[in-house]
Scaffold this active site. Structure first.
Site, short mmCIF file in Angstrom:
data_model
loop_
_atom_site.label_atom_id
_atom_site.label_comp_id
_atom_site.label_asym_id
_atom_site.label_seq_id
_atom_site.Cartn_x
_atom_site.Cartn_y
_atom_site.Cartn_z
NE ARG A 137 83.34 -15.41 55.91
CZ ARG A 137 82.30 -14.36 56.15
NH1 ARG A 137 81.04 -14.94 56.41
NH2 ARG A 137 82.44 -12.99 56.05
CE1 TYR A 138 81.15 -20.04 57.49
CE2 TYR A 138 79.99 -19.03 55.67
CZ TYR A 138 80.40 -19.04 57.10
OH TYR A 138 79.76 -17.97 58.13
NE ARG B 139 77.31 -22.56 54.22
CZ ARG B 139 78.17 -22.87 55.02
NH1 ARG B 139 79.12 -23.82 54.73
NH2 ARG B 139 78.22 -22.29 56.13
CB CYS C 134 70.06 -2.59 46.68
SG CYS C 134 71.33 -3.55 47.12
CB CYS D 81 70.03 -1.24 54.07
SG CYS D 81 68.90 -2.44 53.29
CB CYS E 237 74.32 -1.65 53.39
SG CYS E 237 74.66 -2.99 52.34
NE ARG F 37 78.85 -8.37 50.77
CZ ARG F 37 77.89 -9.49 50.49
NH1 ARG F 37 76.62 -9.02 49.91
NH2 ARG F 37 78.18 -10.43 51.13
CG ASP G 39 78.36 -7.58 59.92
OD1 ASP G 39 78.56 -8.34 60.70
OD2 ASP G 39 77.72 -7.65 58.72
CG ASP H 226 79.37 -12.89 59.18
OD1 ASP H 226 80.25 -13.56 59.13
OD2 ASP H 226 78.62 -12.76 58.12
CE LYS I 198 75.77 -15.87 57.18
NZ LYS I 198 76.55 -15.94 56.24
C1 LIG Z 1 76.36 -16.30 54.90
C2 LIG Z 1 77.33 -16.97 54.16
C3 LIG Z 1 77.44 -17.94 53.22
C4 LIG Z 1 76.02 -18.88 53.50
O1 LIG Z 1 76.03 -19.23 54.95
P1 LIG Z 1 74.82 -20.12 55.55
O2 LIG Z 1 75.17 -20.30 56.94
O3 LIG Z 1 75.19 -21.66 54.92
O4 LIG Z 1 73.62 -19.70 55.10
C5 LIG Z 1 78.16 -18.27 52.27
N1 LIG Z 1 79.24 -17.52 52.27
C6 LIG Z 1 79.44 -16.54 52.95
C7 LIG Z 1 80.79 -15.48 52.61
C8 LIG Z 1 78.77 -16.24 53.95
O5 LIG Z 1 78.89 -14.94 54.48
#
Ligand SMILES: *Cc1c(COP(=O)(O)O)cnc(C)c1O
Length: 381
Positions: free
Chosen positions: A90-91, A94, A103, A107, A110, A112, A270, A307, A314
């Site tokens: 998504r980002y 990362r 798990c 929870c 959750c 998910r 969420d 989120d 986020k």
């Molecule tokens: C939370 C998350 C991350 C990591 O986010 P950081 O803000 O760097 O901790 C990476 N990918 C997804 C899809 C996430 O939900």
């Protein structure tokens, strides 16, 4: 069998066993666990003190989970951002890699909920696919192992994944998100710590929501990870009736720091189907941040984030009243004691360099600085 596996196998998963321990009506539990499984480890069961307390609410199935018909299964649209199975990108730099659906505890809130509880770990072929994707995507420098809970993998599978990730030259950080130290501390064995040490830098973000979760055994498990050189963060979900109170949250963040865990994120709950009875207002989270910032160690203050539904990622939320006004002369600031201060801007010559702050009084009054890249900035001058 390893000791932690034996202890995990002693967890409560059947409604009639839960009824024997906690005196609940097994038929009510039965109606929920068909859709959303239950597991309560001995550590967590022992932490429940009374009906509906903060630990109970997190792990004991509730009929309200079945009455939440309108909400979506996947409000963060993770399934849509998955280029290869089990990987969410998504980002820019990362990704998340979901390595299991298992798990230690399930929870009730959750995100998910649609996935967890199904048996099985990431298969060899699926790992190969994820690694191939990551090798091709040289912009990815940070992988978070998630799930499910990665620390439920047997040692050899966890090591297989870590080893494969470390064949990717551009990958810098490996993170692991886990609720295991707080719910199955026996899993944090010396052998696990030795494995993790070989693949540094490895960071872990541990899931904790209430100070009662930080028992002496849990703190010791966190200490073993910290001694293995793993920087520990905490992720906390803001939950109605569990931790939606500044005093509880302050106790939690202090207990976390004592356990060598730095509070990282505080999540607004969420919109996931089956979890809406846990939601709090956005103001609840802002009031918690307001009660922490300046009043206690800065190390103790997490980032409060939402989120965004629809896959926006986020988004950090700060109480709006720290920056009262901002223009080319300076910032008007309010501190934690409600006292007002002025910080002057540097005055280096031409006002042409300055963005268009103050052009829109309604915006600057509420402390929002327009983004010069978006509204034109210099071009508008
Ligand atoms: C939370 C998350 C991350 C990591 O986010 P950081 O803000 O760097 O901790 C990476 N990918 C997804 C899809 C996430 O939900």
């Amino acid at each position: 069998m390893e000791e932690w596996r034996r202890i995990l196998a002693e967890s409560v998963v059947r409604p009639k066993d839960l009824a024997a321990h906690l005196g609940v009506n097994p038929r009510e539990i039965e109606a929920v666990v068909g859709d959303y499984p239950m597991r309560i480890t001995p550590t967590v069961l022992a932490t429940i003190k009374e009906k509906d307390d903060a630990i109970w609410k997190q792990v004991v199935p509730d009929r309200a989970e079945m009455e939440d018909m309108d909400a979506e299964d996947d409000p963060l649209e993770e399934d849509l951002m998955s280029p290869v199975p089990h990987l969410v990108h998504r980002y820019p730099d990362r990704v998340l890699l979901m390595v299991t659906n298992q798990c230690p505890i399930y929870c009730r809130f959750c995100t998910r909920k649609r996935l967890v509880g199904k048996p099985g770990f990431l298969k060899k072929g699926e790992l190969d696919q994820a690694i191939a994707y990551l090798k091709e995507h040289t912009e990815v420098r940070d992988v978070t192992l998630s799930g499910g809970d990665p620390l439920l993998l047997p040692d050899h599978l966890l090591e297989r994944i870590l080893k494969a990730l470390r064949t990717i030259p551009h990958l810098e950080l490996i993170r692991i998100g886990s609720r295991v130290p707080g719910s199955l501390p026996e899993r944090i064995t010396p052998k696990l710590c030795e494995i993790v040490k070989k693949y540094h830098p490895i960071y872990m973000n541990l899931h904790f929501n209430h100070p009662d979760e930080l028992t002496p055994e849990v703190k010791a498990a966190c200490g073993r990870l910290a001694d293995a050189g793993v920087p520990l963060g905490a992720q906390t979900v803001l939950l109605k009736g569990v931790n939606d109170d500044p005093e509880v949250m302050k106790r939690l963040v202090h207990q976390l720091l004592l356990a060598r865990v730095k509070p990282y994120y505080l999540y607004q709950a969420d919109l996931t189907k089956g979890t809406n009875h846990f939601r709090t207002t956005v103001e609840t989270g802002m009031n918690i941040i307001r009660a922490l910032q300046g009043h206690t160690s800065g190390m103790a203050v997490p980032h409060f984030v939402i989120d965004a539904p629809g896959g926006g990622g986020k988004i950090p939320i700060l109480p709006p009243d720290y920056l009262l006004h901002l223009d080319e002369d300076g910032a008007v600031l309010k501190n934690y004691e409600n006292k007002t201060f002025h910080y002057p801007q540097p005055q280096n010559g031409t006002s042409r360099e300055l963005p268009m702050v103050g052009a829109s009084p309604s915006l600057s009054v509420c402390g929002v600085r327009p983004d010069p890249r978006r509204n034109g900035g210099l071009d508008d001058l």
